[in-house]
Design a protein around this motif. Structure first.
Motif, PDB file in Angstrom:
ATOM      1  N   ASP A 125       0.793  -1.073   0.147  1.00 50.64           N
ATOM      2  CA  ASP A 125       0.220  -0.162   0.009  1.00 50.64           C
ATOM      3  C   ASP A 125       0.967   1.354   0.059  1.00 50.64           C
ATOM      4  OD1 ASP A 125      -2.621  -1.302  -0.116  1.00 50.64           O
ATOM      5  OD2 ASP A 125      -2.745  -1.269   2.132  1.00 50.64           O
ATOM      6  N   ASN A 126       1.934   1.341   0.759  1.00 51.77           N
ATOM      7  CA  ASN A 126       2.982   2.675   0.904  1.00 51.77           C
ATOM      8  C   ASN A 126       4.093   2.461  -0.078  1.00 51.77           C
ATOM      9  OD1 ASN A 126       5.007   1.126   2.279  1.00 51.77           O
ATOM     10  ND2 ASN A 126       3.916   1.288   4.228  1.00 51.77           N
ATOM     11  N   THR A 127       4.088   1.443  -0.916  1.00 44.48           N
ATOM     12  CA  THR A 127       4.979   1.196  -2.076  1.00 44.48           C
ATOM     13  C   THR A 127       6.407   1.177  -1.169  1.00 44.48           C
ATOM     14  OG1 THR A 127       3.588   2.631  -3.313  1.00 44.48           O
ATOM     15  CG2 THR A 127       5.634   1.870  -4.265  1.00 44.48           C
ATOM     16  N   GLY A 128       6.553   0.844  -0.090  1.00 48.11           N
ATOM     17  CA  GLY A 128       8.022   1.058   0.628  1.00 48.11           C
ATOM     18  C   GLY A 128       8.520   2.691   0.963  1.00 48.11           C
ATOM     19  N   HIS A 129       7.344   3.547   0.614  1.00 50.64           N
ATOM     20  CA  HIS A 129       7.686   4.820   1.205  1.00 50.64           C
ATOM     21  C   HIS A 129       7.216   5.143   2.647  1.00 50.64           C
ATOM     22  CE1 HIS A 129       6.633   9.333   0.549  1.00 50.64           C
ATOM     23  NE2 HIS A 129       7.594   9.212   1.087  1.00 50.64           N
ATOM     24  N   ASN A 130       8.246   4.408   3.377  1.00 53.03           N
ATOM     25  CA  ASN A 130       8.032   4.561   4.907  1.00 53.03           C
ATOM     26  C   ASN A 130       9.220   5.403   5.270  1.00 53.03           C
ATOM     27  OD1 ASN A 130       9.857   2.661   5.049  1.00 53.03           O
ATOM     28  ND2 ASN A 130       8.976   1.914   6.800  1.00 53.03           N
ATOM     29  N   ASN A 131       9.951   6.155   4.830  1.00 53.20           N
ATOM     30  CA  ASN A 131      10.910   6.885   5.270  1.00 53.20           C
ATOM     31  C   ASN A 131      10.794   8.447   4.173  1.00 53.20           C
ATOM     32  OD1 ASN A 131      11.840   6.187   2.654  1.00 53.20           O
ATOM     33  ND2 ASN A 131      13.733   6.541   3.017  1.00 53.20           N
ATOM     34  N   ASN A 132      11.528   9.421   4.799  1.00 53.03           N
ATOM     35  CA  ASN A 132      11.194  10.708   3.988  1.00 53.03           C
ATOM     36  C   ASN A 132      12.117  10.912   3.037  1.00 53.03           C
ATOM     37  OD1 ASN A 132       9.066  11.192   6.206  1.00 53.03           O
ATOM     38  ND2 ASN A 132      10.647  12.113   7.657  1.00 53.03           N
ATOM     39  N   LEU A 133      11.358  11.289   1.912  1.00 49.94           N
ATOM     40  CA  LEU A 133      12.182  11.651   0.757  1.00 49.94           C
ATOM     41  C   LEU A 133      12.241  13.246   0.532  1.00 49.94           C
ATOM     42  CD1 LEU A 133      10.485   8.826  -1.520  1.00 49.94           C
ATOM     43  CD2 LEU A 133      12.531   8.741  -0.297  1.00 49.94           C
ATOM     44  N   SER A 134      13.074  13.767   0.766  1.00 49.85           N
ATOM     45  CA  SER A 134      13.335  15.261   0.600  1.00 49.85           C
ATOM     46  C   SER A 134      14.063  15.746  -0.511  1.00 49.85           C
ATOM     47  CB  SER A 134      13.868  15.697   2.154  1.00 49.85           C
ATOM     48  OG  SER A 134      13.399  15.258   2.923  1.00 49.85           O
ATOM     49  N   PHE A 135      14.060  17.047  -0.951  1.00 45.36           N
ATOM     50  CA  PHE A 135      14.751  17.633  -2.006  1.00 45.36           C
ATOM     51  C   PHE A 135      14.967  19.232  -1.619  1.00 45.36           C
ATOM     52  CE2 PHE A 135      10.467  17.375  -3.364  1.00 45.36           C
ATOM     53  CZ  PHE A 135      10.238  18.484  -4.097  1.00 45.36           C
ATOM     54  N   ILE A 136      15.936  19.777  -2.109  1.00 51.49           N
ATOM     55  CA  ILE A 136      16.405  21.237  -1.933  1.00 51.49           C
ATOM     56  C   ILE A 136      16.393  22.037  -3.295  1.00 51.49           C
ATOM     57  CG2 ILE A 136      17.763  23.063  -1.003  1.00 51.49           C
ATOM     58  CD1 ILE A 136      19.190  20.283   0.606  1.00 51.49           C
ATOM     59  N   VAL A 137      15.561  22.710  -3.596  1.00 50.62           N
ATOM     60  CA  VAL A 137      15.339  23.585  -4.885  1.00 50.62           C
ATOM     61  C   VAL A 137      16.413  24.845  -4.587  1.00 50.62           C
ATOM     62  CG1 VAL A 137      13.898  24.872  -6.405  1.00 50.62           C
ATOM     63  CG2 VAL A 137      13.179  23.046  -5.254  1.00 50.62           C
ATOM     64  N   THR A 138      17.692  24.755  -4.864  1.00 52.45           N
ATOM     65  CA  THR A 138      18.873  25.399  -4.713  1.00 52.45           C
ATOM     66  C   THR A 138      18.692  26.980  -5.508  1.00 52.45           C
ATOM     67  OG1 THR A 138      20.316  24.822  -6.045  1.00 52.45           O
ATOM     68  CG2 THR A 138      20.206  23.469  -4.076  1.00 52.45           C
TER      69      THR A 138
END
Length: 321
Positions: free
Chosen positions: A61-74
């Protein structure tokens, strides 16, 4: 004075954001059904975004997305923190990035050697994006990558399609400084914590840390076979606490502040060691150690899955100290 006023404004924005986010719950299967992502990315502070993962174990159900995926627009490109658990999950994150900015992704940073940090490297490598990880995390993934891939395939089924084991293209040992656009980005390995090669991404000018798995919020942390609770506490006290971050994007759970992640990470480890230490002093054995009182933390997600396991691990570590 101006810098102080800006910090106060940013703190007010972040406080509003955190207070209005839905509480984490491992009972919610998917909060963003139109995407492989569990959650739609949110802007934590200006130009720093995070797609907050489920606080449950990884599943279909969560596709393995159980950590935080972050990004910085520099302003001169995008830096992504975490490859994601699968090719399609990384692609889903990229789809959200291009809705926000036309700046290209110029770097991916893996926060550790676990599957949900590195298996999505397969997508980013196909895009020609450099991938950076700590040398210990890279070695961990080299040794266990195919096993992690098979584990992910078992729960993700067709969602695992396209994923293959892809090593980082670059490694570091203690610190890598990246100046890109408006941001100074310090990629740090502060010491042993949750797992080999734990990595923290520190933005000193913004006083924000993308902490990786040195810091947990809203869910109970797991202790692996090679996770030494005493070392984790020492790394926290000597390195992580010294950052004095205003904003914390933890490895798991919603963005918050140091007080909250300290409570659910360092203080939990200290409490667990104290309880086990007392149990050992009273002549208690391993079988009884599993059932020490941890009810102060029973409100955390994954408590049922992890509390007894954690107690057993700490007993084994402390028995001969």
């Amino acid at each position: 004075m101006l810098r102080f006023e800006i910090q106060q404004i940013l703190l007010a924005i972040a406080t509003f954001l955190f207070c209005n986010m839905a509480s984490a719950s491992e009972d919610i299967a998917d909060k963003y059904p139109e995407s492989m992502l569990y959650n739609k990315p949110v802007e934590v502070i200006p130009n720093v975004w995070s797609a907050i993962g489920a606080t449950a174990p990884p599943d279909y159900d969560n596709t393995g997305h159980n950590n935080n995926l972050s990004f910085i627009v520099t302003g001169d490109g995008v830096v992504v923190i975490n490859g994601g658990a699968a090719y399609k999950l990384a692609k889903a994150l990229h789809n959200e990035i291009v809705k926000i900015t036309n700046q290209p992704v110029k770097l991916v940073i893996n926060e550790n050697g676990q599957g949900h940090a590195m298996l999505g490297n397969s997508y980013w490598a196909e895009q020609g994006v450099p991938i950076l990880a700590h040398i210990d995390a890279a070695n961990e993934f080299k040794d266990r990558g195919y096993m992690l891939l098979e584990n992910m395939r078992r729960y993700n089924l067709e969602k695992a399609e396209g994923t293959f084991v892809t090593a980082p293209t670059e490694t570091f040992e203690q610190r890598r400084v990246i100046n890109m656009g408006k941001f100074r980005i310090e990629v740090l390995h502060l010491g042993p914590a949750h797992g080999p090669g734990d990595t923290q991404v520190w933005l000193p000018d913004e006083e924000l840390v993308i902490a990786g798995d040195i810091a947990f919020h809203e869910r109970m942390l797991p202790l692996f076979e090679d996770t030494i609770a005493k070392d984790w506490i020492e790394t926290w006290d000597a390195g992580f606490e010294a950052l004095d971050a205003t904003y914390v994007i933890p490895g798991h759970g919603h963005p918050t502040n140091m007080d909250q992640v300290r409570r659910y990470t360092r203080d939990y480890l200290v409490y667990l060691r104290a309880q086990i230490g007392e149990h050992i002093d009273n002549g208690g054995d391993l079988a009884e150690a599993y059932y020490i009182d941890q009810t102060a933390f029973e409100g955390l997600d994954t408590y049922e899955e992890l509390a007894t396991k954690n107690a057993g691990r700490v007993y084994e570590q402390m028995e001969w100290e």
